[in-house]
Write a protein that holds these residues in place. Structure first.
Motif, PDB file in Angstrom:
ATOM      1  N   UNK A   1       0.841  -1.212   0.000  1.00  0.00           N
ATOM      2  CA  UNK A   1       0.000   0.000   0.000  1.00  0.00           C
ATOM      3  C   UNK A   1       0.865   1.245   0.000  1.00  0.00           C
ATOM      4  N   UNK A   2       1.909   1.215   0.810  1.00  0.00           N
ATOM      5  CA  UNK A   2       2.804   2.377   0.867  1.00  0.00           C
ATOM      6  C   UNK A   2       3.496   2.588  -0.472  1.00  0.00           C
ATOM      7  N   UNK A   3       3.928   1.439  -1.078  1.00  0.00           N
ATOM      8  CA  UNK A   3       4.601   1.556  -2.386  1.00  0.00           C
ATOM      9  C   UNK A   3       3.657   2.139  -3.425  1.00  0.00           C
ATOM     10  N   UNK A   4       2.417   1.633  -3.422  1.00  0.00           N
ATOM     11  CA  UNK A   4       1.427   2.162  -4.378  1.00  0.00           C
ATOM     12  C   UNK A   4       1.140   3.624  -4.100  1.00  0.00           C
ATOM     13  N   UNK A   5       1.059   3.963  -2.811  1.00  0.00           N
ATOM     14  CA  UNK A   5       0.794   5.369  -2.468  1.00  0.00           C
ATOM     15  C   UNK A   5       1.940   6.263  -2.927  1.00  0.00           C
TER      16      UNK A   5
END
Length: 498
Positions: free
Chosen positions: A204-208
């Motif tokens: 999720x952090x990477x996508x964000x």
């Protein structure tokens, strides 16, 4: 000499016939009539009176002929001036026709220009409308881009929150893994969940982060687009302002073209009036020219008739002398005949001693002397005459204060040698030359030719001597023939004032 009882059938008889013709109102040859009775005897006194009357008549006729000559010259000059005026009027008419044609061409060009200006105005008005719409669209685009930037900023903030939450979840997952490890086998299931949550939070952090990068890219694009939209809006405003100015200029141009069109119509109208006036002027000029031409012809005819009267009066003088009249000019007649005899003798003596041959003495070829005005010429016999004539002519010219000159001319009126005071070197003034440089010139006027070609014992003529510069002097010209070996060479002229 004829007797007092036998009137000769010469000039006097001819004069009487001429007078009889005029009295009868006839011209040309006399009708055949019976021979008249013998005329009464003519006395010496009557012959003298006839001679003096003929001289006075000749003087008046010559004076009148001179006046008619001036009138003839003035009429000819007026006729030439009228011809020039007519030519000038024709040039004006041609120029006016060109003006009319140009005015029509200007009118047509103005109409076409006005039509094009109106079309351009309409096209520009449509373009202005489209440019205004484009400017409004550019302004609205700028507003929408600002809204898009605001949305992107909101998305970026939300994405940052998601990234922050993902980090916190990941920290919680790490803590859960640690606690599940402490719990031993009992916490293994919880450890699996914690690992899955940690992996999910990491993704999720990477996508964000990727979403954040794209949002920043979109934000930069939106910023550039907003700047471009602002520039487009500004340029559209400038173009709109310029288009409105062009529209105003086109409006003024259209008004000016309408004014030019009106002026062109005025020019065409005036050109028509000028053309009509020119036609009337041309007709008047033609009538005036024909009237002047008629006057010139009548004056020329009058001059010719006066020349005939001059010849008649001169014949009367000769006839009176033949009748024994005691003429006032008898001593001048005797003088000119004596000088002519001496010149004839000098020419014959020159032939005898070989100073000149007959071929050169009678050669009538004249070579112009370059740079002379009035023109002077040389003949083959001129050098010989310049040697022998001065000593014969100068004493005769000094015989009487009334004698103006004494000179010899050939049959063509060529005067090789003049008296010294009339034989000055030519200068730059043609008028002065005409009065003072009269040697080596041809005087082939009526008097000069008659003096050179007459074979009568003497000839007395009246004439106006041209002194140059429009100055004339009334004179008597007495002449006697020069003969060389029985061959007529010319004559001696003796000019005497009245």
């Amino acid at each position: 000499m004829p007797t007092a009882h036998a009137l000769p059938s010469g000039p006097v008889a001819g004069a009487r016939r001429h007078v009889a013709q005029m009295a009868d109102g006839r011209s040309g040859a006399l009708a055949r009539t019976p021979a008249p009775a013998p005329p009464p005897p003519v006395s010496g006194t009557a012959a003298t009176d006839l001679s003096e009357s003929a001289l006075r008549l000749g003087r008046e006729i010559v004076d009148l002929a001179g006046f008619l000559e001036e009138v003839d010259k003035d009429s000819a000059a007026l006729n030439a001036l009228l011809s020039d005026l007519r030519a000038g009027a024709a040039e004006v008419a041609a120029a006016n026709a060109s003006v009319s044609e140009n005015a029509r061409a200007i009118g047509a060009a103005t109409d076409e220009s006005a039509r094009l200006a109106e079309d351009s105005t309409r096209a520009l008005a449509a373009a202005v409308t489209r440019i205004r719409d484009l400017a409004n669209w550019a302004r609205s685009l700028e507003t929408r881009i600002e809204a898009l930037e605001d949305t992107l900023h909101g998305v970026a903030e939300s994405n940052a929150d998601i990234s922050q939450i993902a980090m916190q979840v990941n920290i919680l997952a790490i803590n859960a893994s640690v606690e599940s490890a402490r719990a031993g086998p009992a916490g293994r299931g919880f450890a699996v969940v914690a690992d899955a949550v940690g992996a999910l939070s990491q993704r999720t952090k990477t996508a964000a982060d990727k979403v954040g990068d794209r949002i920043r890219t979109l934000d930069a694009w939106a910023e550039d687009l907003r700047g471009a939209a602002g520039q487009a809006s500004g340029m559209a405003g400038e173009v709109l302002e310029q288009a409105e100015q062009v529209g105003q200029r086109l409006g003024r141009t259209s008004e000016a073209l309408q004014g030019i069109r009106g002026q062109g119509a005025d020019i065409a109208e005036h050109a028509v009036a000028i053309e009509q006036g020119g036609m009337a002027f041309d007709g008047a000029m033609d009538r005036m020219r024909w009237a002047v031409q008629g006057s010139v012809e009548r004056v020329s005819e009058s001059r010719a008739r006066l020349d005939g009267l001059v010849d008649l009066s001169e014949g009367m003088v000769q006839a009176a002398a033949g009748l024994g009249g005691d003429m006032a000019d008898a001593r001048f007649i005797a003088l000119v005949r004596a000088v002519a005899g001496r010149v004839s003798a000098a020419f014959e003596a020159g032939l005898a001693r070989g100073a000149i041959d007959a071929g050169r003495l009678f050669d009538q070829r004249y070579a112009p002397i370059e740079g002379t005005e009035p023109p002077q010429v040389m003949a083959p016999f001129t050098p010989f005459c310049e040697q022998v004539l001065p000593e014969l002519l100068e004493p005769a010219a000094a015989e009487d204060a009334r004698i103006i000159f004494c000179a010899a001319v050939d049959r063509n009126g060529y005067l090789p040698v003049h008296n010294r005071r009339f034989s000055q070197p030519q200068g730059p003034d043609p008028v002065w030359n005409a009065a003072n440089c009269r040697n080596r010139r041809i005087f082939n006027d009526r008097v000069g030719l008659k003096a050179g070609r007459s074979t009568a014992p003497f000839l007395l003529q009246t004439y106006r001597r041209d002194m140059g510069g429009g100055n004339f002097v009334l004179m008597k010209d007495l002449s006697a023939p020069i003969t060389v070996g029985g061959r007529h060479w010319g004559g001696v002229r003796l000019a005497v004032t009245y």
